[in-house]
Design a protein around this motif. Sequence first.
Motif, PDB file in Angstrom:
ATOM      1  N   SER A 154       0.831  -1.210   0.000  1.00 56.47           N
ATOM      2  CA  SER A 154       0.000   0.000   0.000  1.00 56.47           C
ATOM      3  C   SER A 154       0.864   1.257   0.000  1.00 56.47           C
ATOM      4  O   SER A 154       0.558   2.237  -0.705  1.00 56.47           O
ATOM      5  N   GLU A 165      -5.992  12.396  -2.360  1.00 54.87           N
ATOM      6  CA  GLU A 165      -7.110  11.589  -1.876  1.00 54.87           C
ATOM      7  C   GLU A 165      -6.897  10.109  -2.185  1.00 54.87           C
ATOM      8  O   GLU A 165      -7.233   9.238  -1.383  1.00 54.87           O
ATOM      9  N   GLY A 166      -6.329   9.841  -3.349  1.00 53.22           N
ATOM     10  CA  GLY A 166      -6.029   8.453  -3.688  1.00 53.22           C
ATOM     11  C   GLY A 166      -4.994   7.847  -2.753  1.00 53.22           C
ATOM     12  O   GLY A 166      -5.080   6.670  -2.377  1.00 53.22           O
ATOM     13  N   ARG A 168      -4.519   8.704   0.393  1.00 54.09           N
ATOM     14  CA  ARG A 168      -5.155   8.458   1.688  1.00 54.09           C
ATOM     15  C   ARG A 168      -6.039   7.219   1.652  1.00 54.09           C
ATOM     16  O   ARG A 168      -6.116   6.481   2.642  1.00 54.09           O
ATOM     17  N   ARG A 169      -6.724   6.999   0.523  1.00 51.77           N
ATOM     18  CA  ARG A 169      -7.556   5.788   0.426  1.00 51.77           C
ATOM     19  C   ARG A 169      -6.701   4.534   0.496  1.00 51.77           C
ATOM     20  O   ARG A 169      -7.073   3.546   1.141  1.00 51.77           O
ATOM     21  N   THR A 172      -5.485   3.706   4.176  1.00 50.81           N
ATOM     22  CA  THR A 172      -6.509   3.579   5.209  1.00 50.81           C
ATOM     23  C   THR A 172      -6.584   2.125   5.652  1.00 50.81           C
ATOM     24  O   THR A 172      -6.797   1.227   4.841  1.00 50.81           O
ATOM     25  N   ALA A 257     -14.298  -2.441   2.022  1.00 50.72           N
ATOM     26  CA  ALA A 257     -15.191  -1.683   2.904  1.00 50.72           C
ATOM     27  C   ALA A 257     -15.732  -2.575   4.014  1.00 50.72           C
ATOM     28  O   ALA A 257     -15.809  -3.793   3.872  1.00 50.72           O
ATOM     29  N   ARG A 267     -14.674   2.658   4.386  1.00 49.38           N
ATOM     30  CA  ARG A 267     -13.841   2.143   3.309  1.00 49.38           C
ATOM     31  C   ARG A 267     -12.378   2.089   3.753  1.00 49.38           C
ATOM     32  O   ARG A 267     -11.898   2.935   4.507  1.00 49.38           O
ATOM     33  N   ALA A 268     -11.674   1.059   3.274  1.00 52.45           N
ATOM     34  CA  ALA A 268     -10.261   0.879   3.610  1.00 52.45           C
ATOM     35  C   ALA A 268      -9.628  -0.026   2.580  1.00 52.45           C
ATOM     36  O   ALA A 268     -10.278  -0.911   2.013  1.00 52.45           O
ATOM     37  N   SER A 269      -8.345   0.182   2.346  1.00 53.27           N
ATOM     38  CA  SER A 269      -7.639  -0.683   1.400  1.00 53.27           C
ATOM     39  C   SER A 269      -7.219  -1.995   2.055  1.00 53.27           C
ATOM     40  O   SER A 269      -7.082  -3.018   1.390  1.00 53.27           O
TER      41      SER A 269
END
Length: 430
Positions: A154, A165-166, A168-169, A172, A257, A267-269
């Motif tokens: 990640s 934003e990408g 941070r996603r 997460t 998610a 939502r989280a990776s």
Amino acid sequence: MALILALGFGRVTSNRIVIVGGGFGGLHLVRALERRLRPGEADVTLLDRNNYHLFTPLLYQVATGELPPHAVAYPLRQTIVREAKYRFVQTNVERIDLEAHAVDTADGRIPYDRLVLAAGSVTNDYGIPGVREHALGMKYLAEAQEVRRRILTSFERADVLPDPEGRRRLLTFIVIGAGPVGVELSASMRDLFDHSLRGSYANIDIDRDPSITLLDAGERVLATMDERLGRVAARRLEELRVDVRLRTPVSEVVDGAVRTKTGPELRASTIVWAGGVRDLARSAAGERTSGRGRHLPRGRAGRSPRHRRRRVRGMAGQTAGAAGAGRRSRGASARGESRPPHPRRADRTIRAQGQGRPRRARTHIGRSPAASLSVPDDAQGCRLCRLSCLDRLARELPDPAPRGAKPRKPADRVAPLLFHDTYGVEHSLA
């Protein structure tokens, strides 16, 4: 949980002891039998699907790179074959034939006179949809290595993304379960971000981009431990910028998610499940035994109920006793395997049965209230219990030093409760 199934009454002509499981219970029982049995008195065989003993209390440190995998995997043959001179077989147990006194494995049938089921526990998903498919576990060595790989992947992917934003996603992370595993993992992940990875990724702001959310359906973190330790842990998690969300039961885990019963979808990776374990004997013994159509009875949480003389309730002529990890007692954590087992009770039961003697009923004597704070339940070397936290925790505990003795320093007062060495592994406060 571990069950000793001694089929039949009185003495036996041969003493073939088969132990299923090389976890804490099985390994400690081998050590106890080695000390108590005379050479040639019994033929002891231990079965396990792996050829190593996994020290699960420190598995989270493998997930965050603090320890290499081999540091928590100890070769079973070293203890069983080379030291105890017993037999070890790496295989999968498929069925237990109670009538024939035999264990059917993937590599053939193994007869026994005394059977010890110390198979330990497996991840408990409580039937929540999507946990197995979309969440990473924290029970096995391969799962810890996958968590570490996912974290580093990640960061690598986020570093090349131009969109904040990408990034941070991708960075997460959600940990489900605020028990010892989830708390330790969350704290150790933040430590990994703040120290090991800081400065290694030019496009990632370590203070703002990565986020860790800890979810739990309960009222507080470390619910199975003393409330005072829970308060210390909650304060420390807040200092580490871990977003703790209590009273948030999970209804479903989907790809990327987590859906909860109380709020919006999160939502989280990377999603890690640390929600607890269930007894493996529930399936290995209760659902795969044969012989006169008898199954092991089940009690609360799938554990087989026993009375004070270690007999499984409802099974006449068969004796059972605790020798492994799934037992729960006051102050025990959700990860039952890390509470020290009681192999001495198990091996005394085996010897008493072989000699035709009645086994004395067991009376449990609880530890002092301070022992319920003991992180050895699951957290030797836990990030929450460095010296800064020890000082705060010590102020809430009475000094156990004898009357008239010189008062001890806070760290010296609490350290024996948190870091006493149960399994022969050295732990450091540094």
